[in-house]
Design a protein around this motif. Structure first.
Motif, PDB file in Angstrom:
ATOM      1  N   HIS A  58       0.856  -1.193   0.000  1.00  0.00           N
ATOM      2  CA  HIS A  58       0.000   0.000   0.000  1.00  0.00           C
ATOM      3  C   HIS A  58       0.886   1.235   0.000  1.00  0.00           C
ATOM      4  N   HIS A  60       1.182   3.890   2.128  1.00  0.00           N
ATOM      5  CA  HIS A  60       1.621   4.623   3.317  1.00  0.00           C
ATOM      6  C   HIS A  60       3.144   4.814   3.278  1.00  0.00           C
ATOM      7  N   ASP A  62       5.549   4.479   5.379  1.00  0.00           N
ATOM      8  CA  ASP A  62       6.472   3.460   5.890  1.00  0.00           C
ATOM      9  C   ASP A  62       6.527   2.243   4.960  1.00  0.00           C
ATOM     10  N   HIS A  63       5.835   2.333   3.799  1.00  0.00           N
ATOM     11  CA  HIS A  63       5.893   1.255   2.798  1.00  0.00           C
ATOM     12  C   HIS A  63       6.346   1.744   1.430  1.00  0.00           C
ATOM     13  N   HIS A 131      -7.224  -2.274   6.602  1.00  0.00           N
ATOM     14  CA  HIS A 131      -6.084  -1.672   7.323  1.00  0.00           C
ATOM     15  C   HIS A 131      -6.492  -0.279   7.800  1.00  0.00           C
ATOM     16  N   ASP A 154      -0.099  -4.448   5.860  1.00  0.00           N
ATOM     17  CA  ASP A 154      -0.705  -3.886   7.075  1.00  0.00           C
ATOM     18  C   ASP A 154      -2.181  -4.281   7.085  1.00  0.00           C
TER      19      ASP A 154
HETATM   20 ZN   LIG Z   1      -0.090   1.245   6.599  1.00  0.00          ZN
END
Ligand SMILES: [Zn+2]
Ligand SMILES: [Zn+2]
Length: 241
Positions: A58, A60, A62-63, A131, A154
């Protein structure tokens, strides 16, 4: 098939790196997620050159936070390195393209885009809204001869993913699942919620701070499995073999 994690932390657990892995799958090398700590980790272990494919759960930060850095690095410093971004469906490709366009202007100059369906053995499980509310995310299932590995991405509501896994023909299955030790955190799966779901699958938790691991958590953490982690030591060993 081999998963080696570059980091196993949650979005704010920078000491443990953003959760991401290098996956060796059918002699191909796939970077699975690319959060903001991933580019420095790849540099530290001299791995940017090994990336053939990139797969994202996804968007976000942190990804995906260092995805543009990785692509720029490959373009400017690594000869003949042009990662192929695998996308699970056209809507996600459009979102990802727009995300990269704001940073790279012409993303297609730095990466190729290929539908995941062109990569036999990897399937996406759509976890939309499971998520974060109204938010697109995916889990991925990797299958080669005899083995199956599930990567949850997530996920706060794991029930549909487990129902899907149970509907598949039986095979030895290893599940990497995000895990939280805080019951109030609905974006990730509280460890006690996994207990009735997991049955006899092997499950390893990630996307957490290992120092918060409660004593009654029955699930081993990826962080504590040296053979699942990329460390300077493990690379040194590989190189000397
Ligand atoms: Zn996430
Ligand atoms: Zn995350």
């Amino acid at each position: 098939m081999k998963f080696r994690f570059l980091g196993t932390g949650g979005a704010f657990d920078t000491d443990y790196g953003n959760s991401a892995a290098m996956v060796s799958f059918k002699e191909k090398s796939i970077l699975l997620d690319c959060g903001f700590t991933v580019y420095p980790a790849l540099r530290q272990h001299q791995l940017t050159r090994t990336i053939e494919y990139i797969l994202l759960t996804h968007l976000h930060n942190d990804h995906t936070g260092s995805l543009a850095n990785v692509l720029l690095h490959c373009h400017f410093f690594n000869k003949n390195c042009r990662p192929i971004i695998l996308y699970p469906d056209d809507d996600f490709r459009s979102e990802l393209y727009e995300f990269l366009r704001l940073q790279l202007q012409k993303p297609e100059e730095y990466a190729e885009f290929l539908p995941l369906s062109e990569m036999p053995g990897i399937t996406a499980v759509d976890t939309f809204g499971q998520h974060a509310e109204n938010y697109q995310s995916y889990a991925y299932i990797f299958e080669d001869e005899g083995n199956r590995v599930v990567f949850s991405g997530d996920l706060g509501q794991p029930e549909a993913l487990f129902a899907h896994i149970r509907s598949l023909p039986p095979r030895p299955t290893c599940i990497y699942h995000d895990i939280t030790f805080n019951e109030q955190n609905t974006a990730h799966t509280y460890y006690k919620k996994l207990i009735p779901l997991v049955g006899d699958y092997n499950l390893y938790g990630y996307h957490c701070d290992p120092t918060q691991n409660p004593e009654d958590n029955p699930f081993p953490l990826v962080y504590h499995q040296p053979n699942m982690m990329i460390t300077s030591d493990s690379l040194q060993k590989q190189l000397s073999l």
